[in-house]
Design an enzyme around this catalytic site. Sequence first.
Site, mmCIF file in Angstrom:
data_model
loop_
_atom_site.group_PDB
_atom_site.id
_atom_site.type_symbol
_atom_site.label_atom_id
_atom_site.label_comp_id
_atom_site.label_asym_id
_atom_site.label_seq_id
_atom_site.Cartn_x
_atom_site.Cartn_y
_atom_site.Cartn_z
ATOM 1 N N SER A 71 45.320 28.761 37.374
ATOM 2 C CA SER A 71 44.576 30.021 37.276
ATOM 3 C C SER A 71 45.604 31.141 37.383
ATOM 4 O O SER A 71 46.680 30.949 37.958
ATOM 5 C CB SER A 71 43.508 30.112 38.366
ATOM 6 O OG SER A 71 44.054 29.841 39.632
ATOM 7 N N GLU B 185 46.435 35.326 38.120
ATOM 8 C CA GLU B 185 45.957 36.561 38.747
ATOM 9 C C GLU B 185 46.634 37.769 38.106
ATOM 10 O O GLU B 185 47.850 37.770 37.892
ATOM 11 C CB GLU B 185 46.271 36.506 40.244
ATOM 12 C CG GLU B 185 45.783 37.723 41.000
ATOM 13 C CD GLU B 185 45.918 37.551 42.502
ATOM 14 O OE1 GLU B 185 45.442 36.525 43.049
ATOM 15 O OE2 GLU B 185 46.497 38.442 43.142
ATOM 16 N N ASP C 97 42.932 44.927 53.374
ATOM 17 C CA ASP C 97 43.874 45.414 54.383
ATOM 18 C C ASP C 97 43.313 46.648 55.082
ATOM 19 O O ASP C 97 42.493 47.363 54.519
ATOM 20 C CB ASP C 97 45.212 45.761 53.715
ATOM 21 C CG ASP C 97 46.002 44.507 53.390
ATOM 22 O OD1 ASP C 97 45.992 43.582 54.223
ATOM 23 O OD2 ASP C 97 46.588 44.443 52.302
ATOM 24 N N PHE D 77 57.525 42.643 50.460
ATOM 25 C CA PHE D 77 56.084 42.380 50.530
ATOM 26 C C PHE D 77 55.815 41.196 51.470
ATOM 27 O O PHE D 77 54.866 41.227 52.261
ATOM 28 C CB PHE D 77 55.540 42.118 49.124
ATOM 29 C CG PHE D 77 54.044 42.009 49.084
ATOM 30 C CD1 PHE D 77 53.247 43.090 49.449
ATOM 31 C CD2 PHE D 77 53.420 40.831 48.702
ATOM 32 C CE1 PHE D 77 51.866 42.999 49.436
ATOM 33 C CE2 PHE D 77 52.034 40.727 48.690
ATOM 34 C CZ PHE D 77 51.256 41.813 49.059
ATOM 35 N N HIS E 211 47.600 28.475 41.460
ATOM 36 C CA HIS E 211 47.192 29.850 41.154
ATOM 37 C C HIS E 211 48.474 30.673 41.040
ATOM 38 O O HIS E 211 49.272 30.706 41.975
ATOM 39 C CB HIS E 211 46.303 30.389 42.282
ATOM 40 C CG HIS E 211 45.784 31.768 42.037
ATOM 41 N ND1 HIS E 211 44.728 32.025 41.183
ATOM 42 C CD2 HIS E 211 46.156 32.971 42.535
ATOM 43 C CE1 HIS E 211 44.474 33.326 41.163
ATOM 44 N NE2 HIS E 211 45.327 33.923 41.976
HETATM 45 P P1 FAD Z 1 40.254 37.095 56.430
HETATM 46 O O1 FAD Z 1 40.552 35.686 56.095
HETATM 47 O O2 FAD Z 1 38.861 37.504 56.441
HETATM 48 O O3 FAD Z 1 40.912 37.393 57.845
HETATM 49 C C1 FAD Z 1 41.503 38.663 58.192
HETATM 50 C C2 FAD Z 1 41.670 38.827 59.679
HETATM 51 O O4 FAD Z 1 40.413 39.064 60.262
HETATM 52 C C3 FAD Z 1 42.249 37.619 60.345
HETATM 53 O O5 FAD Z 1 43.082 38.035 61.387
HETATM 54 C C4 FAD Z 1 41.040 36.933 60.885
HETATM 55 O O6 FAD Z 1 41.366 36.177 62.025
HETATM 56 C C5 FAD Z 1 40.101 38.082 61.197
HETATM 57 N N1 FAD Z 1 38.682 37.711 60.956
HETATM 58 C C6 FAD Z 1 38.096 37.376 59.791
HETATM 59 N N2 FAD Z 1 36.795 37.065 59.932
HETATM 60 C C7 FAD Z 1 36.538 37.218 61.238
HETATM 61 C C8 FAD Z 1 35.383 37.077 62.052
HETATM 62 N N3 FAD Z 1 34.202 36.670 61.548
HETATM 63 N N4 FAD Z 1 35.486 37.338 63.366
HETATM 64 C C9 FAD Z 1 36.653 37.712 63.891
HETATM 65 N N5 FAD Z 1 37.794 37.877 63.185
HETATM 66 C C10 FAD Z 1 37.747 37.638 61.897
HETATM 67 N N6 FAD Z 1 43.836 42.556 49.159
HETATM 68 C C11 FAD Z 1 43.282 43.543 48.407
HETATM 69 O O7 FAD Z 1 43.175 44.693 48.850
HETATM 70 N N7 FAD Z 1 42.841 43.288 47.113
HETATM 71 C C12 FAD Z 1 42.910 42.049 46.561
HETATM 72 O O8 FAD Z 1 42.499 41.875 45.419
HETATM 73 C C13 FAD Z 1 43.465 40.988 47.335
HETATM 74 N N8 FAD Z 1 43.553 39.731 46.852
HETATM 75 C C14 FAD Z 1 44.059 38.714 47.626
HETATM 76 C C15 FAD Z 1 44.086 37.414 47.122
HETATM 77 C C16 FAD Z 1 44.616 36.367 47.889
HETATM 78 C C17 FAD Z 1 44.610 34.974 47.324
HETATM 79 C C18 FAD Z 1 45.136 36.635 49.194
HETATM 80 C C19 FAD Z 1 45.740 35.534 50.004
HETATM 81 C C20 FAD Z 1 45.098 37.924 49.708
HETATM 82 C C21 FAD Z 1 44.557 38.977 48.952
HETATM 83 N N9 FAD Z 1 44.485 40.280 49.442
HETATM 84 C C22 FAD Z 1 43.937 41.290 48.655
HETATM 85 C C23 FAD Z 1 45.014 40.614 50.770
HETATM 86 C C24 FAD Z 1 43.926 40.609 51.872
HETATM 87 O O9 FAD Z 1 42.957 41.577 51.588
HETATM 88 C C25 FAD Z 1 44.606 40.919 53.206
HETATM 89 O O10 FAD Z 1 45.452 39.893 53.590
HETATM 90 C C26 FAD Z 1 43.652 41.304 54.327
HETATM 91 O O11 FAD Z 1 44.412 41.820 55.411
HETATM 92 C C27 FAD Z 1 42.800 40.184 54.857
HETATM 93 O O12 FAD Z 1 41.700 39.907 54.061
HETATM 94 P P2 FAD Z 1 41.197 38.368 53.994
HETATM 95 O O13 FAD Z 1 39.874 38.320 53.357
HETATM 96 O O14 FAD Z 1 42.280 37.573 53.408
HETATM 97 O O15 FAD Z 1 41.111 38.078 55.530
#
Ligand code: FAD
Length: 301
Positions: free
Chosen positions: A19, A21, A113, A223, A273
Amino acid sequence: MEKSITRLPQTDRAPIRASFEFFPPKTAEMEQTLWHAIERLAPLQPNFVSVTYGAGGSTRERTHATVERLVRETDLRPAAHLTCVAASRDEVDDVVRKYREAGVHHIVALRGDPPAGIGTAYEPHPQGYATSTALIEGIRRIGDFEITVSAYPEKHPESASIDADIDVLKAKIDAGATRAITQFFFDNQVYLRYLERVRAKGVNIPIVPGIVPVQNFKQTASFARKTGASVPQWLAERFEGLDDDVDTRRLVAAAVAAEQVIDLTERGVRDFHFYTMNKADLVFAICHLLGLRAKPERKAA
Ligand code: FAD
C-alpha cells in the site's frame, strides 16, 4: 568456495501486497508531482493507497479533494487519514459522512499530534473526540468503514511503555480497527520483537510495517527523533558525506530499503506500507525487487 545465499523464488511464496501513502499537495506543481507518482505506482495494483491529514487538521479540504479524485479517476482503493485534532465531533462526523457519500470506505483513524506541536501535552478539542478509540467509535456509528490505525514498535513518545501502547492498540481493535500500520523503523529486529509482543498479548490483526525510503537522511533523522523512532548508527554511516550528492544518496536509499524489505520477506512478511513522500521511483524499484509487476489498469489514472 563461499556458500551462496539461497533465496526462494517469489513465485514459491504467498504474494506480496503493498500500500502507498501520499500527502495532499499544496500547490499546482506539487499536485502534478503527486499525480505523476500515482500514475506510476497505480499499475502495481496496491492493496490500497492512503492520503494523510495535515497536522492540526490543516489539510481537511485538500485531503478530501485528493481522495475524491482518486475515487473519480482511478481504480485504486483510497483510504483517507483522519485525526481528532482541532475539530468538534460534529465537524469530524461531517467529514466522515462526506467520505461515505464520495464512495470512500476506508479510514486511517488517528488521534493526531498535539495542536501545539510534538512534545507538548495533547489537549483535545472541548467538543472533540479525545482519543483515537473514541474517533473509531464515532466512525463506526456513521457507517461500515474499514478502519486502519497506527502502531508504534518503539512506543509512541507519549506512552509510558510498549505494553501501555499495546493496550491502546487493543482498545482501538476492540473499537473496530482491523489493520495497523507501524511508524517507520530501520532495524527489522525492532519490528519483529514488537510483533512477538503484540501477538503474545492476543492481537491478531495485520500489523503492516511502514517503510520509509530515505530520500533525505537529515530530514528523516530529524523527523525520527521527534516521533521516537531510532536511527541506527550504521544507517547514519551509510549516508555519511552524501549531503550534497543527491544521485548517490538515491542509490544508497534504494539499497538500504531493498535490504530491509527483502529481509522482512524472508521472515514471512507479505504486506508493506510505503511512505512515498509523493515520489514514485524508489518505491517502484523496491516493489519490483519484491516481485510486484505492473498490470494493465482498468481505468485511466
Ligand atoms: P494513539 O495510538 O491513539 O495513541 C496516542 C497516545 O495517546 C499514546 O500515548 C496513547 O498511550 C494515548 N492514548 C490513546 N488512546 C488512549 C486512551 N483511550 N486512554 C488513554 N490514553 C490513550 N498524524 C497526522 O496528523 N496526520 C496523519 O495523516 C497521520 N498519519 C499517520 C499514519 C501512521 C501509520 C502513523 C504511525 C502515524 C500517523 N500520524 C498522522 C501521526 C499520529 O497522529 C501521531 O503519532 C499522534 O501523536 C498519535 O496519534 P495515534 O492515533 O497514532 O495515537
